[in-house]
Design a protein around this motif. Structure first.
Motif, short mmCIF file in Angstrom:
data_model
loop_
_atom_site.label_atom_id
_atom_site.label_comp_id
_atom_site.label_asym_id
_atom_site.label_seq_id
_atom_site.Cartn_x
_atom_site.Cartn_y
_atom_site.Cartn_z
N ARG A 5 45.82 50.56 51.24
CA ARG A 5 46.83 51.26 52.03
C ARG A 5 47.16 52.55 51.31
NH1 ARG A 5 51.43 50.55 49.05
NH2 ARG A 5 51.41 48.77 47.64
N PHE A 6 47.87 53.44 51.96
CA PHE A 6 48.31 54.66 51.31
C PHE A 6 49.66 54.41 50.64
CE2 PHE A 6 45.72 56.30 54.94
CZ PHE A 6 44.67 56.75 54.16
N GLY A 7 49.78 54.86 49.40
CA GLY A 7 51.04 54.62 48.68
C GLY A 7 50.88 54.86 47.20
N ASP A 8 51.53 54.00 46.39
CA ASP A 8 51.53 54.13 44.94
C ASP A 8 50.26 53.54 44.34
OD1 ASP A 8 54.03 55.35 45.03
OD2 ASP A 8 55.08 53.41 44.93
N GLY A 9 50.24 53.49 43.01
CA GLY A 9 49.06 52.98 42.32
C GLY A 9 48.75 51.53 42.60
N ASP A 10 49.73 50.76 43.03
CA ASP A 10 49.46 49.35 43.33
C ASP A 10 48.79 49.15 44.68
OD1 ASP A 10 51.55 49.91 45.03
OD2 ASP A 10 52.92 48.39 44.23
N ALA A 11 48.43 50.25 45.35
CA ALA A 11 47.69 50.15 46.61
C ALA A 11 46.23 49.81 46.40
CB ALA A 11 47.81 51.47 47.39
N PHE A 12 45.76 49.83 45.13
CA PHE A 12 44.38 49.46 44.83
C PHE A 12 44.25 47.95 44.63
CE2 PHE A 12 44.43 53.90 43.23
CZ PHE A 12 43.37 54.39 43.97
N GLU A 13 43.10 47.43 45.05
CA GLU A 13 42.83 46.00 44.88
C GLU A 13 41.38 45.83 44.45
OE1 GLU A 13 42.29 42.34 47.96
OE2 GLU A 13 44.26 43.34 48.01
N LEU A 14 41.16 45.03 43.39
CA LEU A 14 39.81 44.77 42.90
C LEU A 14 39.15 43.71 43.78
CD1 LEU A 14 38.14 45.85 40.50
CD2 LEU A 14 38.85 43.81 39.22
N ARG A 15 38.02 44.07 44.41
CA ARG A 15 37.33 43.17 45.33
C ARG A 15 35.83 43.19 45.09
NH1 ARG A 15 39.69 44.82 51.34
NH2 ARG A 15 41.90 44.26 51.01
N ASP A 16 35.17 42.10 45.48
CA ASP A 16 33.70 42.09 45.58
C ASP A 16 33.34 42.51 47.00
OD1 ASP A 16 33.04 41.22 43.00
OD2 ASP A 16 33.46 39.13 43.54
N VAL A 17 32.47 43.53 47.10
CA VAL A 17 32.03 44.00 48.41
C VAL A 17 30.51 44.11 48.40
CG1 VAL A 17 34.17 45.26 48.82
CG2 VAL A 17 32.25 46.42 47.76
N PRO A 18 29.86 44.00 49.56
CA PRO A 18 28.40 44.12 49.61
C PRO A 18 27.94 45.52 49.21
CG PRO A 18 29.28 43.15 51.64
CD PRO A 18 30.44 43.69 50.87
N VAL A 19 26.80 45.58 48.54
CA VAL A 19 26.21 46.88 48.17
C VAL A 19 25.41 47.40 49.35
CG1 VAL A 19 24.67 48.09 46.57
CG2 VAL A 19 26.07 46.16 45.76
N PRO A 20 25.59 48.65 49.76
CA PRO A 20 24.84 49.20 50.89
C PRO A 20 23.34 49.22 50.62
CG PRO A 20 26.69 50.63 50.30
CD PRO A 20 26.56 49.62 49.21
N ALA A 21 22.56 49.13 51.68
CA ALA A 21 21.11 49.25 51.57
C ALA A 21 20.74 50.67 51.16
CB ALA A 21 20.45 48.89 52.89
N VAL A 22 19.61 50.81 50.47
CA VAL A 22 19.14 52.11 49.98
C VAL A 22 18.21 52.72 51.01
CG1 VAL A 22 17.89 53.31 48.15
CG2 VAL A 22 19.37 51.36 47.60
N GLY A 23 18.56 53.92 51.51
CA GLY A 23 17.73 54.62 52.47
C GLY A 23 16.53 55.29 51.81
N ALA A 24 15.66 55.85 52.63
CA ALA A 24 14.41 56.43 52.15
C ALA A 24 14.64 57.54 51.13
CB ALA A 24 13.59 56.95 53.33
N ARG A 25 15.69 58.35 51.33
CA ARG A 25 15.96 59.47 50.42
C ARG A 25 17.28 59.23 49.67
NH1 ARG A 25 13.17 62.85 48.06
NH2 ARG A 25 14.64 64.59 48.33
#
Length: 320
Positions: A5-25
């Motif tokens: 969310r937009f706000g103070d420093g506590d708006a960040f959250e540590l999460r596991d997210v999928p890594v995007p696929a690598v395109g040709a370039r």
């Protein structure tokens, strides 16, 4: 580190997210370090909400090692150390352990810098290069006034201006004067004690400076024409938040340039040459782990209160 969310420093959250696929370039980079910029905390607090869909991974500096390359990438190989600025307002940022980038944004990391130092150079250094070389066309023997010389951008700007053969005047609190002189500043003005316009007039014997480099905005930007010589240039990195009276600038045939930097490998290669010649070295004022991103933002946003010098860097590898 996800901005939820937009706000103070506590708006960040540590999460596991999928890594995007690598395109040709594209390349996939294991991020060793990133850094915090004023743009980052402006995004966090919602200044650019229309450009940043939530949740978002923000951040604009990366130094790391390539782990995977796309099918059409010939410039790099896995294992190469690289540094770059991710596309601004264009996708995944640098606050993560891995990043997928278009290969044309990526440059080889300077061999004489650590990952923390290299990550402290990409956005700020690329911005200063564009400001001085492309926009202001700063020439040997010219005089430049750099506002905020002890900051993350200012410390690089002083060194790069000296490498280009300019005479450097900078504003900084008295406690930072010895520091900015060590970086190469010829003159330092404590803007809290004297009017910098009067001080510039005295230093230049009434001639003024050829270039003003503004990293602050507001009243600093409004009054910059008063310090200019005829045919001078003002280069600002800051949004215009108040109407500007340009009468003084008009009378001096001044030019204004507002820089929102564009990323490319060419600027990084130019920076690498300066760094490897020993002409520029990033200054790191503090280092945090990725999990303390909120604290890192707080420090940069309130840097003057803490006498911060240089960049706030993030050691991403420490969390891996």
């Amino acid at each position: 580190m996800v901005l939820t969310r937009f706000g103070d420093g506590d708006a960040f959250e540590l999460r596991d997210v999928p890594v995007p696929a690598v395109g040709a370039r594209q390349v996939r980079v294991r991020v060793h370090a990133t850094a915090v910029n004023p743009l980052d905390y402006q995004i966090r607090r919602g200044d650019y909400a229309a450009y940043v869909p939530l949740p978002a991974i923000i951040g604009h500096d990366i130094s790391g090692v390539i782990e995977e390359i796309g099918s059409e990438v010939t410039e790099f190989r896995p294992g190469d150390a690289v540094y770059y600025t991710p596309k601004i307002f264009g996708g995944w940022g640098s606050y993560a352990e891995q990043h997928v980038a278009d290969v044309n944004l990526v440059g080889r990391k300077p061999e004489n810098l650590s990952h923390l130092e290299a990550a402290s150079l990409t956005l700020a250094g690329g911005t200063v290069w564009e400001a001085f070389v492309t926009r202001a066309q700063l020439a040997v023997g010219e005089t430049i006034l750099i506002h905020g010389g002890a900051g993350g951008v200012g410390t690089l700007a002083i060194q790069m201006a000296k490498a280009m053969g300019a005479r450097v005047i900078t504003t900084a609190r008295t406690e930072h004067h010895a520091f900015v002189r060590e970086l190469g500043a010829d003159e330092a003005i404590d803007y809290t004690l004297v009017d910098y316009v009067d001080a510039v007039a005295e230093i230049t014997q009434g001639k003024g400076v050829n270039v003003v480099f503004d990293t602050i905005g507001g009243d600093t930007l409004t009054r910059s024409p008063l310090a200019l010589a005829d045919l001078g240039r003002v280069v600002s990195l800051v949004d215009i938040s108040a109407p500007q009276n340009l009468v003084e600038a008009w009378g001096k045939n001044a030019a204004y340039h507002f820089v929102f930097t564009r990323q490319n490998r060419g600027k990084l290669d130019a920076l690498t040459r300066l760094v490897e010649r020993g002409q520029v070295k990033p200054v790191i004022g503090a280092v945090f782990p990725l999990a303390r991103m909120g604290d890192a933002h707080h420090l940069l946003e309130n840097g003057a209160q803490h006498s911060l010098r240089g960049k706030v860097a993030i050691d991403v590898a420490a969390a891996q």
